[in-house]
Each structure stands twice: as structure tokens, then as C-alpha cells.
Design an enzyme around this catalytic site. Structure first.
Site, PDB file in Angstrom:
ATOM      1  N   CYS A   1      34.013  37.153  74.335  1.00 54.76           N
ATOM      2  CA  CYS A   1      33.947  36.821  72.901  1.00 54.76           C
ATOM      3  C   CYS A   1      34.736  35.575  72.498  1.00 54.76           C
ATOM      4  CB  CYS A   1      34.419  38.021  72.097  1.00 54.76           C
ATOM      5  SG  CYS A   1      33.364  39.462  72.335  1.00 54.76           S
TER       6      CYS A   1
HETATM    7  N1  LIG Z   1      32.401  43.126  75.384  1.00 53.54           N
HETATM    8  C1  LIG Z   1      32.851  43.118  74.158  1.00 53.54           C
HETATM    9  O1  LIG Z   1      34.014  43.464  73.922  1.00 53.54           O
HETATM   10  C2  LIG Z   1      31.990  42.733  72.980  1.00 53.54           C
HETATM   11  C3  LIG Z   1      32.455  42.987  71.679  1.00 53.54           C
HETATM   12  C4  LIG Z   1      31.666  42.651  70.589  1.00 53.54           C
HETATM   13  C5  LIG Z   1      30.434  42.033  70.808  1.00 53.54           C
HETATM   14  N2  LIG Z   1      30.005  41.771  72.085  1.00 53.54           N
HETATM   15  C6  LIG Z   1      28.701  41.148  72.233  1.00 53.54           C
HETATM   16  O2  LIG Z   1      27.763  42.140  72.653  1.00 53.54           O
HETATM   17  C7  LIG Z   1      26.792  41.582  73.541  1.00 53.54           C
HETATM   18  C8  LIG Z   1      26.792  42.342  74.850  1.00 53.54           C
HETATM   19  O3  LIG Z   1      28.066  42.165  75.475  1.00 53.54           O
HETATM   20  P1  LIG Z   1      28.600  43.145  76.605  1.00 53.54           P
HETATM   21  O4  LIG Z   1      30.048  42.853  76.733  1.00 53.54           O
HETATM   22  O5  LIG Z   1      28.156  44.535  76.340  1.00 53.54           O
HETATM   23  O6  LIG Z   1      27.826  42.581  77.876  1.00 53.54           O
HETATM   24  P2  LIG Z   1      27.775  43.248  79.335  1.00 53.54           P
HETATM   25  O7  LIG Z   1      27.583  42.123  80.273  1.00 53.54           O
HETATM   26  O8  LIG Z   1      28.914  44.176  79.524  1.00 53.54           O
HETATM   27  O9  LIG Z   1      26.459  44.133  79.308  1.00 53.54           O
HETATM   28  C9  LIG Z   1      25.198  43.631  79.133  1.00 53.54           C
HETATM   29  C10 LIG Z   1      24.224  44.489  79.909  1.00 53.54           C
HETATM   30  O10 LIG Z   1      22.929  44.000  79.593  1.00 53.54           O
HETATM   31  C11 LIG Z   1      22.145  44.078  80.782  1.00 53.54           C
HETATM   32  N3  LIG Z   1      21.015  43.179  80.596  1.00 53.54           N
HETATM   33  C12 LIG Z   1      20.945  41.846  80.730  1.00 53.54           C
HETATM   34  N4  LIG Z   1      19.716  41.406  80.405  1.00 53.54           N
HETATM   35  C13 LIG Z   1      18.997  42.490  80.061  1.00 53.54           C
HETATM   36  C14 LIG Z   1      17.667  42.681  79.625  1.00 53.54           C
HETATM   37  N5  LIG Z   1      16.836  41.661  79.467  1.00 53.54           N
HETATM   38  N6  LIG Z   1      17.252  43.936  79.371  1.00 53.54           N
HETATM   39  C15 LIG Z   1      18.105  44.987  79.518  1.00 53.54           C
HETATM   40  N7  LIG Z   1      19.353  44.864  79.933  1.00 53.54           N
HETATM   41  C16 LIG Z   1      19.808  43.634  80.190  1.00 53.54           C
HETATM   42  C17 LIG Z   1      23.096  43.701  81.879  1.00 53.54           C
HETATM   43  O11 LIG Z   1      22.643  44.193  83.126  1.00 53.54           O
HETATM   44  C18 LIG Z   1      24.384  44.379  81.424  1.00 53.54           C
HETATM   45  O12 LIG Z   1      24.523  45.679  81.954  1.00 53.54           O
HETATM   46  C19 LIG Z   1      27.170  40.111  73.655  1.00 53.54           C
HETATM   47  O13 LIG Z   1      26.442  39.379  72.719  1.00 53.54           O
HETATM   48  C20 LIG Z   1      28.636  40.093  73.306  1.00 53.54           C
HETATM   49  O14 LIG Z   1      29.047  38.849  72.797  1.00 53.54           O
HETATM   50  C21 LIG Z   1      30.747  42.127  73.171  1.00 53.54           C
END
Ligand SMILES: NC(=O)c1ccc[n+]([C@@H]2O[C@H](COP(=O)([O-])OP(=O)(O)OC[C@H]3O[C@@H](n4cnc5c(N)ncnc54)[C@H](O)[C@@H]3O)[C@@H](O)[C@H]2O)c1
Length: 401
Positions: free
Chosen positions: A257
């Protein structure tokens, strides 16, 4: 309701476990290893309890899948896929694009589609909706909404239930249905007037942190030049009961983030012809901290670390998680190696990274603490080398900013 959550990472799995206490949830992920593990009731995310996951599976309320057909009869679809930066540090919407294709091609009934992935203002209206419509095999009329995620992995005091959640639909009906969904597991929902307000608020929350971290990192350099302690000075400033919020210096910012989201805001600003001066400068200060830290270590060690055994303690981007995305440890390691040091690292949560294994916490000539997990005792860090530089300010009796 039947809810499909696209992406089963930090955000998607967290939501899945909360939502499946009330709804039937399909957790769709393209990573088959994660899917298999989840269906065995094993969580791969800190803070998401495997026992809770196993309970949802036993109740028939959660199924992980990599088969896109499993999302076809959903009432609600939540997008929770990565939104990183490209190699040239521009917004990378390729995962959102793939998710929209999956949704468009496989959803066979009208649903509420909610984006939780962080992206620039206008993503829901101008990118997600048209892409899903373009990929839809049937002419279905979906409702579209945004509800930016605020999860802080590893945090105990705030969770999906008690963290206020912003939301906005493209239409009043989309807003209403989104509220119905989240209110089934979240106590405090805050409606805003448009998706663009929610998208911008999320970016500003993280930009606020990025800029303030950069400010305190710059301040740490000023106090060092003054010959005073930054920590004592910050504690002194913190006695003001209003108008001040304490941030602490570090080797830089990491995670999905803080180093990423402000660049999404800067990209929007520049497209609109507004200079994103603060964001760009904050980014430079934060990424420059690795060089500053290594220079401080060099100055304390006779002007060179060439050939010295340097141990980096904690390579995760923050305490008590195994997440190494955008970690400042990487820049510090690169900088130490560029200065000729023999570098190894210790992190009992990360264990393996870039084909290297976590080393023992001992036998170094210099230790540089980037992240201090609660599981690692300060005394052990102190004993790991004759010279220790702690960028976290949490280890007693060693060198600090
Ligand atoms: N990690 C955090 O603390 C946090 C907090 C707030 C917002 N976000 C936002 O949330 C979103 C997700 O972040 P995250 O940390 O959960 O990511 P992550 O990498 O932990 O998880 C994403 C998942 O999506 C899967 N993926 C990728 N492409 C895909 C597709 N086409 N179809 C289905 N699955 C797919 C991946 O295999 C992975 O398991 C981002 O935009 C991030 O900025 C993250």
C-alpha cells in the site's frame, strides 16, 4: 446470498472468512496451490485464523476454487486482486483486467459487483464497468460499487467488524445493495456521494502516511546532524495533546500500500495537470533511506563495510507478518552489497526469500535491524554482532537514528 470473492490474498481471504459466517462464499483464485491449501482449512495469511476457515468449510459456507464457472450464480462479486506498479512505476491494472474478464465471461445472472482493490479515482466507472460489459457473454445489467479495503494484516484491535468502511455505488440501488451486504458483518458503514470520493479517500489515507513517514525520515537526518536523539525529540513533541501525530523513522516504507498507492494518486494528478510534488518528494526521501542507513553504518565502522559480514535482521516490510512486498530491506541489502559487504539476513517469519534462506541470528560483524518481529528478543539481536544499528528504535542499548 451467494458471494464470490475474486482473489484470496490478504484482502480477499480476510473478507471471505467474515462474509462466510453469514453467506455462502466462493473464494476464486488463479493460484491453485493457495486454493488447495484453503480447501484443507489452512490459512496462508497472518491474522486469518485457520480454525475459523475450517469451521466455514465444515458448515459448507466456504469453497475455494480456481474454476471460474463456480462464480456463475453469484449475487455479489467482490474484486480483491493486486494493483501493483509496473517496472517503470506506473499503475498496473492487469490483474483487475483479468478479473473483469473472468467475471464478464462467467457471471450468468445480474449481480452487485464491488471493487475492493485500491486504484485511482474513476477505476470503477471508467475501467471496471466497461470491461465487464465488454466481456459479458449475456447482456446482463449489473450494479457496480466500490468499498475500499482498510485491513491492516497482523493487527488485533481493528478488524472487518469494527473498522468503519466507506462505500459508494454507481447508482442508488448499487449503494443500497452494497450496504446490505457489508452490514451483515461490519458495524460501521459510511456512504459517500460517489465512487470517485471513496477511491480518492483510500489513496489519500495511504498518501498521508507516506508523506508523514518521509517527513520524519528527513527529520531523523536533521536531528542526527544536530547531535540530538530523534526518538527523544519525537517523544517531546508528542506531549502536545492536539495537532500532532507521531510517526517514527525507518529504513523506508514497504508493503502493497504505502509505497504504491500514492503513485496511483500522483498518476491521476499529473494526468489532470496538477503537480504531485509532495508525493514525488516523499517517495524520494523514503527510498533514499536505505542509502542513508548504510552510510550511517559505514561512518560508524571506520569508513568501509567492504568484506564485512553484515546481517540484516527482519526482511518483512513490517513486524509480525511474512510479507516482503516492496520491503525496504531489499534496498538496504542491495546497498550493502554494492559497498562490498558480505550480506545475509535473518527473519523467522519469512524463512526463504529470493532463493536465499534465513540465517542464524549470530556471528555477524554488523547487524542492521530493519523489522523487529515480537518473536525476536531484543537481547538476541543485541548479541548478534559487536555493532548493531537499529532502524526501528525498538532494540535497547544499540545504535539508532
Ligand atoms: N494487503 C493489504 O494490507 C491491503 C490493504 C488494503 C487494500 N489492499 C488492496 O487490496 C488489493 C489486494 O491486495 P492483497 O494484499 O490482498 O493482494 P495479495 O497479493 O495478497 O492477494 C491477491 C490474490 O489475488 C490472486 N489473483 C491475482 N490475479 C487474479 C485473478 N485474475 N483472478 C483471481 N485471483 C487472482 C493472487 O493469486 C493472490 O492470491 C490491492 O489492490 C491492494 O492494494 C491491500
Amino acid at each position: 446470498m451467494k458471494v464470490s470473492i475474486i482473489g484470496q490474498g490478504y484482502v480477499g481471504l480476510t473478507i471471505s472468512v467474515f462474509a462466510s459466517a453469514v453467506h455462502k462464499v466462493v473464494g476464486f483464485d488463479t493460484n491453485q496451490t493457495i486454493v488447495n491449501q484453503l480447501n484443507r482449512g489452512i490459512s496462508h495469511i497472518e491474522g486469518v485464523d485457520s480454525a475459523a476457515l475450517a469451521e466455514r468449510i465444515a458448515d459448507n459456507n466456504f469453497l475455494a476454487t480456481s474454476n471460474p464457472k463456480d462464480i456463475s450464480d453469484s449475487d455479489i462479486v467482490v474484486i480483491a486482486v493486486p494493483t501493483p506498479l509496473t517496472k517503470d512505476r506506473k499503475p498496473d491494472l492487469s490483474f483487475i483486467e483479468a478479473a473483469c474478464q473472468t467475471i464478464g465471461e462467467n457471471l450468468k445472472k445480474s449481480a452487485v459487483i464491488i471493487n475492493e482493490s485500491t486504484s485511482f479515482p474513476g477505476t470503477l466507472r471508467n475501467y471496471i464497468k466497461p470491461l465487464i460489459e465488454k466481456n459479458s457473454v449475456k447482456a446482463l445489467s449489473h450494479l457496480y460499487a466500490i468499498s475500499p479495503e482498510r485491513v491492516d494484516p497482523g493487527r488485533q484491535d481493528f478488524n472487518q467488524k469494527n473498522t468503519p468502511r466507506l462505500y459508494a455505488g454507481l447508482t442508488p440501488e448499487a449503494s443500497e445493495r452494497t450496504k446490505d451486504f457489508y452490514s451483515s458483518f461490519c458495524d460501521n458503514l459510511v456512504e459517500v456521494s460517489s465512487p470517485e470520493v471513496a477511491e480518492s479517500a483510500k489513496l489519500f489515507e495511504n498518501t498521508f502516511r507516506q508523506v508523514n513517514i518521509a517527513l520524519v525520515n528527513e527529520f531523523a537526518q536533521i536531528t542526527h546532524a544536530l547531535g540530538i536523539s530523534v526518538h527523544e525529540t519525537l517523544d517531546a513533541a508528542s506531549t502536545k495533546p492536539y495537532g500532532f501525530m507521531k510517526f517514527t523513522p525507518s529504513a523506508g516504507v514497504g508493503g502493497h500500500c504505502i509505497p504504491v498507492d500514492p503513485t496511483y494518486l500522483a498518476a491521476t494528478a499529473e494526468e489532470l495537470g496538477v503537480p504531485a510534488t509532495f508525493i514525488r518528494h516523499a517517495n524520494e526521501v523514503n527510498t533514499g533511506m536505505a542509502e542513508y542507513v548504510v552510510q550511517r553504518v559505514i561512518d560508524d565502522n571506520g569508513g568501509s563495510i567492504k568484506g564485512k559480514k553484515v546481517l540484516i535482521v527482519g526482511v518483512a516490510y513490517k513486524p509480525n507478518v511474512a510479507d516482503v512486498r516492496e520491503t525496504a530491506a531489499e534496498l538496504v541489502i542491495d546497498e550493502c552489497r554494492a559497498r562490498g559487504a558480505e550480506v545475509s539476513w535473518h527473519d523467522d517469519l519469512v524463512k526463504e526469500w529470493h532463493g536465499e534462506k534465513s540465517s542464524n541470528l549470530c556471528d555477524a560483524e554488523i547487524s542492521i535491524v530493519i523489522t523487529k518481529h515480537d518473536s525476536v528478543a531484543g537481547e538476541l539481536i543485541k548479541a548478534s554482532a559487536p555493532y548493531v544499528f537499529d532502524t526501528t528504535g525498538k532494540v535497547q542499548g544499540v545504535n539508532k537514528f
